[in-house]
Write an enzyme that holds these catalytic residues in place. Structure first.
Site, PDB file in Angstrom:
ATOM      1  N   GLY A  73       0.838  -1.190   0.000  1.00 45.53           N
ATOM      2  CA  GLY A  73       0.000   0.000   0.000  1.00 45.53           C
ATOM      3  C   GLY A  73       0.873   1.240   0.000  1.00 45.53           C
TER       4      GLY A  73
ATOM      5  N   GLN B 139       2.999   9.986   1.406  1.00 47.02           N
ATOM      6  CA  GLN B 139       4.307   9.321   1.519  1.00 47.02           C
ATOM      7  C   GLN B 139       5.247   9.716   0.388  1.00 47.02           C
ATOM      8  OE1 GLN B 139       2.393   5.204   2.160  1.00 47.02           O
ATOM      9  NE2 GLN B 139       4.354   5.062   3.227  1.00 47.02           N
TER      10      GLN B 139
ATOM     11  N   CYS C  28       5.732  -0.395   7.039  1.00 48.48           N
ATOM     12  CA  CYS C  28       5.406   0.803   6.258  1.00 48.48           C
ATOM     13  C   CYS C  28       6.616   1.192   5.422  1.00 48.48           C
ATOM     14  CB  CYS C  28       5.047   1.934   7.215  1.00 48.48           C
ATOM     15  SG  CYS C  28       4.609   3.477   6.411  1.00 48.48           S
ATOM     16  N   LEU C  29       6.381   1.564   4.172  1.00 44.36           N
ATOM     17  CA  LEU C  29       7.502   1.966   3.307  1.00 44.36           C
ATOM     18  C   LEU C  29       8.195   3.219   3.837  1.00 44.36           C
ATOM     19  CD1 LEU C  29       6.090   1.300  -0.287  1.00 44.36           C
ATOM     20  CD2 LEU C  29       7.588  -0.139   1.112  1.00 44.36           C
TER      21      LEU C  29
ATOM     22  N   HIS D  71      -4.487   1.476   7.714  1.00 46.05           N
ATOM     23  CA  HIS D  71      -3.108   1.968   7.809  1.00 46.05           C
ATOM     24  C   HIS D  71      -2.883   3.110   6.819  1.00 46.05           C
ATOM     25  CE1 HIS D  71       1.434   1.255   7.913  1.00 46.05           C
ATOM     26  NE2 HIS D  71       1.264   1.993   6.841  1.00 46.05           N
ATOM     27  N   GLU D  72      -3.314   2.897   5.567  1.00 46.35           N
ATOM     28  CA  GLU D  72      -3.093   3.917   4.532  1.00 46.35           C
ATOM     29  C   GLU D  72      -3.917   5.167   4.794  1.00 46.35           C
ATOM     30  OE1 GLU D  72      -0.597   3.551   2.716  1.00 46.35           O
ATOM     31  OE2 GLU D  72      -0.315   1.418   3.098  1.00 46.35           O
TER      32      GLU D  72
ATOM     33  N   HIS E  68      -2.300   7.660   6.997  1.00 46.03           N
ATOM     34  CA  HIS E  68      -1.324   8.542   6.343  1.00 46.03           C
ATOM     35  C   HIS E  68      -1.976   9.839   5.878  1.00 46.03           C
ATOM     36  CE1 HIS E  68       2.362   6.215   6.178  1.00 46.03           C
ATOM     37  NE2 HIS E  68       1.723   5.143   5.723  1.00 46.03           N
TER      38      HIS E  68
HETATM   39 NI    NI Z   1       2.505   3.223   5.677  1.00 43.21          NI
END
Ligand code: NI
Length: 187
Positions: free
Chosen positions: A59, A64, A107-108, A149-150, A153
């Protein structure tokens, strides 16, 4: 899903977008609602997908990559070329289950840190697709988790803010060279 936003699920030597990491204030800025779902936005979606596949993420939220728009791309079957990704524009959660579950998240923007987070097990979400068409989705299990989660952000929240085990959090962040001061605990 039309072919207009589809990209090959593969790693690129040079992904089109840069992912920002924990500690970068850009991640803490809330995202704005998307007004125009147009070809320019679909180009951004393609680039976000390419960037996500390049880092083997499941995701990616627009903040991000430094874009403060309410836009998410999700694909938890990156090894399945036939499965199209999910694109969520201006998502809103309409319902959450009372029961919660604990799942390990990553998470990236916090690479190589994986920690348990408790969230509602199931959700119902409304959003627009890549053509601006209104959509509704009921999700549980891993999909419900990734969407929540996304969506965090979009509000400048990172999963590390929700980790209850502060000792583990400290340890894992330190191992990867992140400062715990970048965490804004909300549990
Ligand atoms: Ni993330």
């Amino acid at each position: 899903m039309s072919s207009e936003v589809l990209v090959e699920k593969k790693k690129l030597a040079k992904p089109p977008l840069n992912v920002h990491f924990l500690g970068d204030r850009i991640l803490r800025q809330p995202a704005k609602r998307v007004v125009h779902v147009d070809a320019e936005l679909r180009q951004l979606i393609r680039e976000m997908l390419q960037t996500m596949y390049s880092s083997e993420g499941i995701g990616l939220a627009a903040p991000q990559v430094g874009v403060h728009k309410q836009l998410l791309v999700i694909d938890y079957e990156i090894d399945n070329p036939a499965r199209p990704p999910l694109i969520l524009i201006n998502p809103t959660i309409k319902q959450v289950s009372r029961d919660t579950c604990v799942i390990q998240e990553g998470c990236l923007s916090v690479p190589n840190v994986f920690l348990d987070v408790k969230r509602p097990s199931a959700i119902e979400v409304q959003y627009k697709d890549e053509y601006g068409r209104p959509q509704k989705l009921s999700a549980d299990d891993i999909l419900a988790r990734v969407i929540q989660h996304e969506m965090d952000h979009l509000n400048g929240i990172l999963f590390v803010d929700r980790v209850e085990n502060s000792l583990m959090l400290k340890q894992e962040l330190a191992k990867q060279g992140f400062s715990t001061q970048a965490v804004k605990t909300i549990v």
